[in-house]
Design a protein around this motif. Structure first.
Motif, mmCIF file in Angstrom:
data_model
loop_
_atom_site.group_PDB
_atom_site.id
_atom_site.type_symbol
_atom_site.label_atom_id
_atom_site.label_comp_id
_atom_site.label_asym_id
_atom_site.label_seq_id
_atom_site.Cartn_x
_atom_site.Cartn_y
_atom_site.Cartn_z
ATOM 1 N N ARG A 10 49.508 10.418 -6.340
ATOM 2 C CA ARG A 10 49.350 11.451 -5.127
ATOM 3 C C ARG A 10 48.592 13.079 -5.071
ATOM 4 O O ARG A 10 49.492 13.647 -6.147
ATOM 5 C CB ARG A 10 50.868 11.784 -4.534
ATOM 6 N N PRO A 11 47.935 13.387 -5.042
ATOM 7 C CA PRO A 11 47.255 14.607 -4.663
ATOM 8 C C PRO A 11 48.540 15.863 -4.791
ATOM 9 O O PRO A 11 49.217 15.918 -3.960
ATOM 10 C CB PRO A 11 45.896 15.293 -3.696
ATOM 11 N N PHE A 12 48.288 17.009 -5.741
ATOM 12 C CA PHE A 12 49.190 17.622 -5.692
ATOM 13 C C PHE A 12 49.227 18.211 -4.061
ATOM 14 O O PHE A 12 51.007 18.616 -4.038
ATOM 15 C CB PHE A 12 48.761 18.740 -6.525
ATOM 16 N N SER A 13 48.850 18.640 -3.487
ATOM 17 C CA SER A 13 48.789 19.142 -1.852
ATOM 18 C C SER A 13 49.421 18.501 -1.383
ATOM 19 O O SER A 13 50.109 19.078 -0.601
ATOM 20 C CB SER A 13 47.604 19.770 -1.000
ATOM 21 N N ILE A 14 50.220 17.454 -1.021
ATOM 22 C CA ILE A 14 50.456 16.160 -0.297
ATOM 23 C C ILE A 14 51.789 16.242 -1.147
ATOM 24 O O ILE A 14 52.303 16.462 -0.378
ATOM 25 C CB ILE A 14 49.947 14.740 -0.348
ATOM 26 N N ALA A 15 51.700 16.440 -2.620
ATOM 27 C CA ALA A 15 53.198 16.241 -3.390
ATOM 28 C C ALA A 15 54.226 17.041 -3.375
ATOM 29 O O ALA A 15 55.064 17.358 -2.497
ATOM 30 C CB ALA A 15 52.577 15.693 -4.628
ATOM 31 N N ILE A 16 53.007 18.295 -2.987
ATOM 32 C CA ILE A 16 53.901 19.426 -3.282
ATOM 33 C C ILE A 16 54.990 19.639 -1.862
ATOM 34 O O ILE A 16 56.059 20.235 -1.191
ATOM 35 C CB ILE A 16 53.058 21.018 -2.937
ATOM 36 N N ALA A 17 54.127 19.233 -0.566
ATOM 37 C CA ALA A 17 54.349 18.956 1.329
ATOM 38 C C ALA A 17 55.818 18.124 1.318
ATOM 39 O O ALA A 17 56.792 17.961 2.514
ATOM 40 C CB ALA A 17 53.313 18.605 2.126
ATOM 41 N N SER A 18 55.958 17.571 -0.059
ATOM 42 C CA SER A 18 56.681 15.679 0.593
ATOM 43 C C SER A 18 58.057 17.075 0.383
ATOM 44 O O SER A 18 58.543 17.780 -0.195
ATOM 45 C CB SER A 18 56.401 15.583 -0.641
ATOM 46 N N THR A 19 58.921 15.923 0.516
ATOM 47 C CA THR A 19 60.506 16.226 1.371
ATOM 48 C C THR A 19 61.667 16.224 -0.179
ATOM 49 O O THR A 19 62.016 17.109 -0.142
ATOM 50 C CB THR A 19 60.958 15.401 2.126
ATOM 51 N N GLY A 20 60.858 15.696 -1.345
ATOM 52 C CA GLY A 20 60.745 15.584 -2.819
ATOM 53 C C GLY A 20 61.130 15.994 -3.327
ATOM 54 O O GLY A 20 62.196 16.600 -4.006
ATOM 55 N N PHE A 21 59.678 16.375 -3.834
ATOM 56 C CA PHE A 21 59.320 18.016 -3.949
ATOM 57 C C PHE A 21 59.728 18.732 -3.663
ATOM 58 O O PHE A 21 60.239 20.295 -4.087
ATOM 59 C CB PHE A 21 57.710 18.045 -3.919
ATOM 60 N N ARG A 22 59.909 19.735 -2.099
ATOM 61 C CA ARG A 22 60.382 20.372 -1.492
ATOM 62 C C ARG A 22 61.781 20.267 -1.347
ATOM 63 O O ARG A 22 62.285 22.029 -2.522
ATOM 64 C CB ARG A 22 60.150 20.200 0.093
ATOM 65 N N GLU A 23 62.807 19.668 -1.805
ATOM 66 C CA GLU A 23 64.204 19.426 -2.111
ATOM 67 C C GLU A 23 64.682 19.737 -3.726
ATOM 68 O O GLU A 23 65.325 20.761 -3.973
ATOM 69 C CB GLU A 23 64.654 18.128 -2.039
ATOM 70 N N THR A 24 63.898 19.343 -4.542
ATOM 71 C CA THR A 24 63.678 19.820 -5.658
ATOM 72 C C THR A 24 63.240 21.214 -6.086
ATOM 73 O O THR A 24 64.329 21.644 -6.787
ATOM 74 C CB THR A 24 62.892 19.028 -7.238
ATOM 75 N N ILE A 25 62.448 21.851 -5.352
ATOM 76 C CA ILE A 25 62.568 23.377 -5.880
ATOM 77 C C ILE A 25 63.334 23.712 -5.053
ATOM 78 O O ILE A 25 63.390 25.224 -5.307
ATOM 79 C CB ILE A 25 60.699 23.240 -4.799
#
Length: 191
Positions: A10-25
């Motif tokens: 997945r492009p980073f711009s899409i991954a960083i907006a994902s629920t999983g990435f946001r929850e990890t952050i």
């Protein structure tokens, strides 16, 4: 040209907006303001570097969180740390994946050293043509005749680099490497 053999990421711009990435952050950084600043900084760093856009998104996030844990900026202009793309090869020599790795910049080391409160002096200096009078590696002593005019010094050719530190309790360490030695080291160890 070798192509990445694994499934497209997945492009980073899409991954960083994902629920999983946001929850990890959010879970890692806990402070929403800090988390939003981190997302903006890392998104900008990736957007301005096409090589990072080829990396697996999870590796970019992991490397950036390491920098954030050290309270360093991913901005290339600050030089505190870099996200460096590394190509992993499969047995046939093809590229199996591209991952981002954390690489501390020398300004990041300086930042951490200053924060430690252990250093009395810390300096890094490019040495220009005509300035180096003597370098004694045995005693770690350098004799320099600095070009006084800043503009003239800036225009002069760099021939090497000097770094030194002194702890509060008096221990000192210094090193000088020629530009050729630095470049040879970079060619051998850096992508």
């Amino acid at each position: 040209m070798n192509q990445v053999a694994t499934k497209p990421h997945r492009p980073f711009s899409i991954a960083i907006a994902s629920t999983g990435f946001r929850e990890t952050i959010q879970r890692t950084l806990t402070d929403p303001v800090r988390a939003n600043r981190f997302v903006a900084a890392i998104s900008s760093a990736v957007a301005t570097n096409p090589a990072l856009q080829e990396c697996e998104s999870g590796s970019v996030l992991s490397a950036a969180l390491l920098g954030e844990a050290l309270n360093l900026s991913p901005s290339p202009q600050l030089g505190q740390y870099y996200l460096v793309p590394y190509k992993k090869k499969d047995r046939d020599g093809g590229i199996s994946s591209v991952t981002a790795q954390f690489q501390m910049g020398y300004k990041g080391y300086i930042q951490l050293a200053i924060r430690s409160g252990q250093y009395k002096k810390l300096n890094v200096l490019a040495i220009k043509d005509g300035e180096l009078m003597k370098w004694d590696p045995l005693n770690e002593e350098i004799t320099i005749d600095l070009i006084e005019d800043e503009y003239e010094r800036e225009q002069a050719i760099t021939i090497g680099y000097y770094a030194m530190f002194e702890y509060m309790h008096g221990f000192k360490k210094a090193i000088y490497w020629s530009k050729q030695k630095v470049e040879s080291h970079a060619d051998k160890y850096s992508q």
